[in-house]
Design a protein around this motif. Structure first.
Motif, PDB file in Angstrom:
ATOM      1  N   SER A 192       1.214  -1.231   0.457  1.00 26.40           N
ATOM      2  CA  SER A 192       0.206  -0.243  -0.041  1.00 26.40           C
ATOM      3  C   SER A 192       1.201   1.031  -0.295  1.00 26.40           C
ATOM      4  CB  SER A 192      -1.191  -0.347   1.462  1.00 26.40           C
ATOM      5  OG  SER A 192      -1.723  -0.947   1.419  1.00 26.40           O
ATOM      6  N   ALA A 193       2.098   1.100   0.849  1.00 37.72           N
ATOM      7  CA  ALA A 193       2.774   2.578   0.668  1.00 37.72           C
ATOM      8  C   ALA A 193       3.447   2.950  -0.348  1.00 37.72           C
ATOM      9  CB  ALA A 193       4.111   2.328   1.357  1.00 37.72           C
ATOM     10  N   THR A 194       3.762   1.712  -0.929  1.00 42.02           N
ATOM     11  CA  THR A 194       4.375   2.275  -2.435  1.00 42.02           C
ATOM     12  C   THR A 194       2.577   2.400  -3.870  1.00 42.02           C
ATOM     13  OG1 THR A 194       6.165   0.458  -2.386  1.00 42.02           O
ATOM     14  CG2 THR A 194       5.582   0.735  -4.783  1.00 42.02           C
ATOM     15  N   VAL A 195       1.829   2.242  -3.249  1.00 40.21           N
ATOM     16  CA  VAL A 195       0.844   1.983  -4.223  1.00 40.21           C
ATOM     17  C   VAL A 195       0.501   3.722  -4.520  1.00 40.21           C
ATOM     18  CG1 VAL A 195      -2.084   1.894  -4.722  1.00 40.21           C
ATOM     19  CG2 VAL A 195      -0.326  -0.207  -4.794  1.00 40.21           C
ATOM     20  N   VAL A 196       0.395   4.122  -2.528  1.00 46.08           N
ATOM     21  CA  VAL A 196       0.466   5.940  -2.666  1.00 46.08           C
ATOM     22  C   VAL A 196       1.517   6.401  -3.203  1.00 46.08           C
ATOM     23  CG1 VAL A 196       0.814   7.595  -0.492  1.00 46.08           C
ATOM     24  CG2 VAL A 196      -0.842   5.485  -0.518  1.00 46.08           C
ATOM     25  N   GLU A 197       2.337   5.760  -3.622  1.00 47.31           N
ATOM     26  CA  GLU A 197       3.629   6.627  -3.907  1.00 47.31           C
ATOM     27  C   GLU A 197       4.234   6.737  -5.454  1.00 47.31           C
ATOM     28  OE1 GLU A 197       5.881   8.961  -2.528  1.00 47.31           O
ATOM     29  OE2 GLU A 197       4.475   8.231  -0.737  1.00 47.31           O
ATOM     30  N   LEU A 198       3.333   5.620  -5.854  1.00 48.07           N
ATOM     31  CA  LEU A 198       2.863   5.701  -7.591  1.00 48.07           C
ATOM     32  C   LEU A 198       1.794   6.583  -7.295  1.00 48.07           C
ATOM     33  CD1 LEU A 198       3.034   1.639  -8.089  1.00 48.07           C
ATOM     34  CD2 LEU A 198       4.340   3.676  -8.773  1.00 48.07           C
ATOM     35  N   VAL A 199       0.811   6.958  -6.720  1.00 46.72           N
ATOM     36  CA  VAL A 199      -0.127   7.726  -7.059  1.00 46.72           C
ATOM     37  C   VAL A 199       0.933   9.765  -7.022  1.00 46.72           C
ATOM     38  CG1 VAL A 199      -2.729   8.842  -6.374  1.00 46.72           C
ATOM     39  CG2 VAL A 199      -2.314   6.578  -6.009  1.00 46.72           C
ATOM     40  N   ARG A 200       1.187   9.426  -6.027  1.00 44.80           N
ATOM     41  CA  ARG A 200       1.983  11.066  -5.716  1.00 44.80           C
ATOM     42  C   ARG A 200       2.943  11.410  -7.367  1.00 44.80           C
ATOM     43  NH1 ARG A 200       3.097   9.500   0.224  1.00 44.80           N
ATOM     44  NH2 ARG A 200       1.187  11.292   1.312  1.00 44.80           N
ATOM     45  N   ALA A 201       3.281  10.609  -7.682  1.00 51.74           N
ATOM     46  CA  ALA A 201       4.265  10.348  -8.570  1.00 51.74           C
ATOM     47  C   ALA A 201       3.513  10.917  -9.876  1.00 51.74           C
ATOM     48  CB  ALA A 201       5.117   9.448  -8.817  1.00 51.74           C
ATOM     49  N   GLY A 202       2.575  10.446 -10.108  1.00 47.10           N
ATOM     50  CA  GLY A 202       1.179  10.359 -11.191  1.00 47.10           C
ATOM     51  C   GLY A 202       1.876   9.334 -12.526  1.00 47.10           C
ATOM     52  N   THR A 203       2.654   8.622 -11.823  1.00 50.42           N
ATOM     53  CA  THR A 203       2.641   7.615 -12.611  1.00 50.42           C
ATOM     54  C   THR A 203       1.231   6.153 -13.159  1.00 50.42           C
ATOM     55  OG1 THR A 203       4.734   6.796 -11.159  1.00 50.42           O
ATOM     56  CG2 THR A 203       3.983   4.778 -12.959  1.00 50.42           C
ATOM     57  N   VAL A 204       0.456   6.741 -11.911  1.00 49.40           N
ATOM     58  CA  VAL A 204      -0.503   5.834 -12.290  1.00 49.40           C
ATOM     59  C   VAL A 204      -1.834   6.822 -11.759  1.00 49.40           C
ATOM     60  CG1 VAL A 204      -0.359   3.553 -11.885  1.00 49.40           C
ATOM     61  CG2 VAL A 204      -0.977   4.289  -9.471  1.00 49.40           C
ATOM     62  N   ALA A 205      -3.183   5.895 -12.604  1.00 51.49           N
ATOM     63  CA  ALA A 205      -4.106   7.110 -12.389  1.00 51.49           C
ATOM     64  C   ALA A 205      -4.857   7.344 -11.379  1.00 51.49           C
ATOM     65  CB  ALA A 205      -5.414   7.154 -13.724  1.00 51.49           C
ATOM     66  N   VAL A 206      -4.715   6.005 -10.624  1.00 51.50           N
ATOM     67  CA  VAL A 206      -5.752   5.207  -9.186  1.00 51.50           C
ATOM     68  C   VAL A 206      -4.803   4.168  -8.340  1.00 51.50           C
ATOM     69  CG1 VAL A 206      -7.791   4.239  -8.102  1.00 51.50           C
ATOM     70  CG2 VAL A 206      -8.201   6.026 -10.439  1.00 51.50           C
ATOM     71  N   GLY A 207      -5.274   4.225  -7.412  1.00 50.81           N
ATOM     72  CA  GLY A 207      -4.401   3.112  -6.202  1.00 50.81           C
ATOM     73  C   GLY A 207      -5.739   2.674  -5.631  1.00 50.81           C
ATOM     74  N   PHE A 208      -5.324   1.297  -5.554  1.00 46.45           N
ATOM     75  CA  PHE A 208      -6.525   0.869  -4.382  1.00 46.45           C
ATOM     76  C   PHE A 208      -5.585   0.215  -3.656  1.00 46.45           C
ATOM     77  CE2 PHE A 208      -7.787   0.575  -8.134  1.00 46.45           C
ATOM     78  CZ  PHE A 208      -9.488   0.867  -8.221  1.00 46.45           C
ATOM     79  N   VAL A 209      -6.043   0.496  -2.000  1.00 44.28           N
ATOM     80  CA  VAL A 209      -4.902  -0.122  -0.512  1.00 44.28           C
ATOM     81  C   VAL A 209      -5.659  -0.007   0.515  1.00 44.28           C
ATOM     82  CG1 VAL A 209      -3.167   1.760  -1.704  1.00 44.28           C
ATOM     83  CG2 VAL A 209      -5.298   2.522  -0.199  1.00 44.28           C
ATOM     84  N   ASP A 246      -3.310  13.907   1.250  1.00 42.51           N
ATOM     85  CA  ASP A 246      -2.761  15.061   0.834  1.00 42.51           C
ATOM     86  C   ASP A 246      -3.736  13.992  -0.512  1.00 42.51           C
ATOM     87  OD1 ASP A 246      -0.817  11.922   0.580  1.00 42.51           O
ATOM     88  OD2 ASP A 246       0.112  13.349  -0.843  1.00 42.51           O
ATOM     89  N   LEU A 247      -4.191  12.826  -0.479  1.00 39.00           N
ATOM     90  CA  LEU A 247      -5.422  12.359  -1.922  1.00 39.00           C
ATOM     91  C   LEU A 247      -6.295  12.760  -1.448  1.00 39.00           C
ATOM     92  CD1 LEU A 247      -2.806   9.044  -2.042  1.00 39.00           C
ATOM     93  CD2 LEU A 247      -2.589  11.537  -3.172  1.00 39.00           C
ATOM     94  N   SER A 249      -4.816  11.496  -6.998  1.00 39.70           N
ATOM     95  CA  SER A 249      -4.057  13.019  -6.260  1.00 39.70           C
ATOM     96  C   SER A 249      -5.168  13.920  -6.430  1.00 39.70           C
ATOM     97  CB  SER A 249      -3.176  13.252  -7.904  1.00 39.70           C
ATOM     98  OG  SER A 249      -3.242  14.764  -7.873  1.00 39.70           O
ATOM     99  N   ARG A 250      -5.389  15.681  -6.040  1.00 35.10           N
ATOM    100  CA  ARG A 250      -6.189  16.372  -5.726  1.00 35.10           C
ATOM    101  C   ARG A 250      -6.282  16.622  -6.871  1.00 35.10           C
ATOM    102  NH1 ARG A 250      -8.171  17.550  -0.406  1.00 35.10           N
ATOM    103  NH2 ARG A 250      -7.064  16.472   1.140  1.00 35.10           N
ATOM    104  N   ASP A 251      -5.259  17.096  -7.946  1.00 37.08           N
ATOM    105  CA  ASP A 251      -5.326  18.304  -9.133  1.00 37.08           C
ATOM    106  C   ASP A 251      -5.803  17.169 -10.039  1.00 37.08           C
ATOM    107  OD1 ASP A 251      -4.256  19.808  -7.249  1.00 37.08           O
ATOM    108  OD2 ASP A 251      -2.366  19.651  -7.664  1.00 37.08           O
ATOM    109  N   HIS A 252      -5.706  15.841 -10.136  1.00 36.99           N
ATOM    110  CA  HIS A 252      -5.768  14.827 -11.140  1.00 36.99           C
ATOM    111  C   HIS A 252      -7.019  14.055 -11.161  1.00 36.99           C
ATOM    112  CE1 HIS A 252      -2.513  16.796 -12.202  1.00 36.99           C
ATOM    113  NE2 HIS A 252      -2.256  17.087 -13.387  1.00 36.99           N
TER     114      HIS A 252
END
Length: 317
Positions: free
Chosen positions: A136-153, A161-162, A281-284
């Motif tokens: 889950s921690a890595t999923v959150v970082e992928l979302v923050r980085a914009g690598t993925v559109a959505v994460g499931f945790v 911040d999300l 992401s709040r912005d996307h």
């Protein structure tokens, strides 16, 4: 290296080329959907930007200067390249429009995601999903980085911040092999006994580990990790074959509980329920099939309904 400041804007260059093609400032303005005064003003701005007179304006009309003719000649291949760029971007956007890039924790990826994907593809047979599986921690970082559109945790809370949406509920369960002394208990296991035992648990950073640590912390206790493993399959194998109790999602051990390879141990006073969430992401915010996937996940929920109907924890009175 940045372009020089005097490089003209493409849209205004296109207007100048249209003047050369049509032979008239007025016809060029009509072609571009603007008024003649607006077209004249844009070209005057272009002349100031390049520092050269490009048009000769007379009562009978306007025509290009020698400098204007040269600029038009150089502009044509630039505009053709810009059209190719726009065409390529449009094609790329079209090819990616149905592709959903997401990440999911191990439990969700293994136990829930296949059902969600099947439901999404019933809605849109052309939907393509690229799934990255991590804790889950890595999923959150992928979302923050914009690598993925959505994460499931999984976990006790959503990152501040999300944005998040609850898509289901689960519970952790303490499991042991059938021959383990805890399997024969008639009363719930005291929380302090659980915390003092050598346990097989997920690695730090996983939603399962975080939820378990916070559940014990609410009782003033800490996890005593005997084994830390990054694989649900490895934890189940350890519990089936060894002496260490394992802490896992009920979803992931349902087959082993059903066939008797593992037994669930009720625990007194520790709330092991947890929430499964989609985060972004709040912005996307998710759009298109990404948003559809979140909606599918929320509707589908967790097999068997919300956790707690077969809860393995009891609350002290």
């Amino acid at each position: 290296m940045p372009l020089p400041r005097h490089v003209p804007e493409l849209a205004t260059l296109d207007l100048l080329v249209s003047v050369a093609t049509t032979g008239s400032l007025g016809r060029a303005a009509v072609l571009h959907g603007i008024t003649q005064p607006a077209a004249s003003q844009r070209l005057q701005t272009l002349e100031r930007r390049v520092g050269l007179p490009l048009l000769v304006r007379t009562p009978a009309g306007s025509h290009l200067t020698p400098a204007g003719e040269s600029v038009v000649e150089w502009a044509r291949p630039v505009l053709e390249a810009a059209e190719q760029l726009a065409t390529g971007v449009d094609a790329l956007r079209g090819s990616q429009s149905d592709r959903v890039l997401v990440a999911a924790s191990l439990t969700i990826a293994d136990e829930l995601f296949p059902r969600w994907l099947a439901a999404l593809q019933q809605q849109d047979a052309g939907a393509v999903v690229s799934l990255r599986v991590a804790n889950s921690a890595t999923v959150v970082e992928l979302v923050r980085a914009g690598t993925v559109a959505v994460g499931f945790v999984e976990g006790p809370s959503a990152p501040a911040d999300l944005r998040a949406r609850t898509v289901g509920h689960d519970e952790l369960v303490v499991v042991v092999r059938r021959g383990h002394p805890w399997a024969a208990r008639r009363r719930p296991l005291p929380a302090a006994t659980l915390a003092a035992a050598r346990l097989a648990v997920r690695e730090p950073g996983s939603g399962t580990r975080e939820a378990f640590e916070q559940a014990l912390a609410a009782c003033g206790l800490e996890v005593h990790a005997g084994l830390e493993l990054g694989s649900t399959a490895a934890l189940k194998a350890v519990a089936v074959a060894g002496e260490e109790p394992a802490v896992l999602s009920r979803l992931s051990v349902a087959p082993e509980l059903a066939d008797g390879r593992l037994a669930a141990v009720a625990v007194d006073g520790v709330d092991l329920r947890r929430t499964l969430r989609a985060v972004w992401s709040r912005d996307h915010p998710p759009a298109g099939n990404a948003a559809a996937l979140v909606a599918v996940a929320a509707r589908a929920g967790v097999p068997g309904g919300q956790a707690g109907r077969r809860s393995t924890w009891t609350r002290s009175r």
